[in-house]
Design a protein around this motif. Sequence first.
Motif, PDB file in Angstrom:
ATOM      1  N   ASP A 246      23.526 -17.467   7.635  1.00 51.47           N
ATOM      2  CA  ASP A 246      23.420 -16.046   7.939  1.00 51.47           C
ATOM      3  C   ASP A 246      22.458 -15.760   9.085  1.00 51.47           C
ATOM      4  O   ASP A 246      22.241 -14.604   9.431  1.00 51.47           O
ATOM      5  N   TYR A 247      21.868 -16.776   9.661  1.00 57.21           N
ATOM      6  CA  TYR A 247      20.850 -16.576  10.682  1.00 57.21           C
ATOM      7  C   TYR A 247      21.329 -17.027  12.050  1.00 57.21           C
ATOM      8  O   TYR A 247      22.185 -17.902  12.185  1.00 57.21           O
ATOM      9  N   ASP A 248      20.752 -16.409  13.067  1.00 57.68           N
ATOM     10  CA  ASP A 248      21.047 -16.764  14.446  1.00 57.68           C
ATOM     11  C   ASP A 248      20.296 -18.039  14.803  1.00 57.68           C
ATOM     12  O   ASP A 248      19.063 -18.059  14.831  1.00 57.68           O
ATOM     13  N   ARG A 249      21.036 -19.120  15.080  1.00 57.24           N
ATOM     14  CA  ARG A 249      20.396 -20.402  15.359  1.00 57.24           C
ATOM     15  C   ARG A 249      19.820 -20.471  16.773  1.00 57.24           C
ATOM     16  O   ARG A 249      18.832 -21.159  17.021  1.00 57.24           O
ATOM     17  N   ASP A 296      13.277 -14.598  28.704  1.00 52.43           N
ATOM     18  CA  ASP A 296      13.998 -14.752  27.430  1.00 52.43           C
ATOM     19  C   ASP A 296      14.358 -16.227  27.292  1.00 52.43           C
ATOM     20  O   ASP A 296      15.323 -16.721  27.896  1.00 52.43           O
ATOM     21  N   SER A 297      13.589 -16.951  26.507  1.00 56.30           N
ATOM     22  CA  SER A 297      13.769 -18.403  26.390  1.00 56.30           C
ATOM     23  C   SER A 297      15.148 -18.775  25.900  1.00 56.30           C
ATOM     24  O   SER A 297      15.770 -19.735  26.401  1.00 56.30           O
ATOM     25  N   ALA A 298      15.665 -18.054  24.904  1.00 54.77           N
ATOM     26  CA  ALA A 298      16.978 -18.376  24.345  1.00 54.77           C
ATOM     27  C   ALA A 298      18.070 -18.187  25.386  1.00 54.77           C
ATOM     28  O   ALA A 298      18.983 -19.017  25.520  1.00 54.77           O
ATOM     29  N   GLU A 303      21.955 -20.321  29.385  1.00 53.12           N
ATOM     30  CA  GLU A 303      22.453 -20.402  30.754  1.00 53.12           C
ATOM     31  C   GLU A 303      22.376 -21.843  31.281  1.00 53.12           C
ATOM     32  O   GLU A 303      23.255 -22.287  32.041  1.00 53.12           O
ATOM     33  N   LYS A 304      21.333 -22.572  30.870  1.00 51.45           N
ATOM     34  CA  LYS A 304      21.202 -23.959  31.299  1.00 51.45           C
ATOM     35  C   LYS A 304      22.357 -24.797  30.746  1.00 51.45           C
ATOM     36  O   LYS A 304      22.930 -25.649  31.452  1.00 51.45           O
ATOM     37  N   ILE A 305      22.716 -24.575  29.481  1.00 44.76           N
ATOM     38  CA  ILE A 305      23.837 -25.303  28.876  1.00 44.76           C
ATOM     39  C   ILE A 305      25.137 -24.949  29.588  1.00 44.76           C
ATOM     40  O   ILE A 305      25.971 -25.820  29.885  1.00 44.76           O
ATOM     41  N   ALA A 306      25.327 -23.644  29.864  1.00 38.15           N
ATOM     42  CA  ALA A 306      26.553 -23.214  30.525  1.00 38.15           C
ATOM     43  C   ALA A 306      26.670 -23.837  31.904  1.00 38.15           C
ATOM     44  O   ALA A 306      27.764 -24.252  32.326  1.00 38.15           O
ATOM     45  N   THR A 307      25.549 -23.917  32.624  1.00 39.99           N
ATOM     46  CA  THR A 307      25.555 -24.542  33.953  1.00 39.99           C
ATOM     47  C   THR A 307      25.913 -26.020  33.854  1.00 39.99           C
ATOM     48  O   THR A 307      26.675 -26.553  34.660  1.00 39.99           O
ATOM     49  N   HIS A 308      25.349 -26.681  32.841  1.00 39.12           N
ATOM     50  CA  HIS A 308      25.648 -28.106  32.643  1.00 39.12           C
ATOM     51  C   HIS A 308      27.125 -28.317  32.334  1.00 39.12           C
ATOM     52  O   HIS A 308      27.761 -29.238  32.867  1.00 39.12           O
TER      53      HIS A 308
END
Length: 345
Positions: A246-249, A296-298, A303-308
């Motif tokens: 139920d939580y945002d990971r 905003d660290s999250a 965005e870093k993952i999306a770029t990768h």
Amino acid sequence: MRRDVAVEVSRLLDEDSAALQLEVLSTWGGLDRLLTRPRIQKPGLALSGFVKHVYGDRLQVLGLTEIDYLLSVGEEAARVGVEKYCKRKLAAITLTRGLEPPPPLMELAEQHGIPVLRTPLMTSSFITRVTRRLEELLSPRANIHGVLVDVLGVGLLLIGRSGVGKSEAALDLVLRGHRLVADDVVEVTIRPPDTIWGSATQLHQHHMEIRGMGILNITHLFGVAAVRDNKKIEVVVELSDLHEDDYDRLGTENNAWPVLGVDIPLVRIPLRAGRNISSLIEVVARNQILKYRGIDSAREFQEKIATHIAMTTGVPLPSTSPEDGAPATPLPPQGSGRVQLGDVE
């Protein structure tokens, strides 16, 4: 929810209104008359007899211009205009700059039972202060079951079921040097334009209930630096034992908790044995400070993952603009952005 639609004139004379420096010049009653609008009114032409736009439920303020006018037109002419003015069922008349009221004004105010007040403040300063005070007194209010703490200058409202450990977490935060605002019952109100402020009720102020220990006076135990009277609520922290799913990971969901129609950012912390809840709450405050600075660290991690992914698969990133608020990534969709939680009385 409790809403104040009117406030007695006497509330402007209590301890919380000391900044207005008001004194009562009248010896008759009338302090129970009601003000229903935060805006004040300067009579202007009304003193000459044109009273069409005089509103009795506003605080009437007379400054140097109005008093000089009444003294310059003569007592009879002043009496005619003031009598029409007082017939508008005024809640109260206030003189600024420590001015002396002309005799016709006092006589007709007494005849109509209108309280006359006076302040040594300049007219502009008094209007600013009394407007702010009336906005506070007339704002919508509600009582919320929770604990409000000031952590690193960020107002955190802790919510959750009874007995979940909100007060214990707040006590641990006080031991870390942070400040308690309210425990158990938080009285919230709106301050213009759309900020929510919380405080303790008069009976509960600076006190905390800890199961097994009873009522503690935080001021006596830790000093005046461990408490504060009110604080803007900037983040709501829900402590609960819901299922992990139920939580945002990732921390990218823009959940919010509505208070009096204003959405406040919501962070949900799952309770598990051995978790240092107070440390997690402190990190919530630190993370909020970063967000105020545009970090905003999250989101940066996302965005870093999306770029990768784009670099390794050759799939171009979806184009987004800052205005539409859409995620710049093909990762899982975000949450609804609005969660109805907590107990509002």
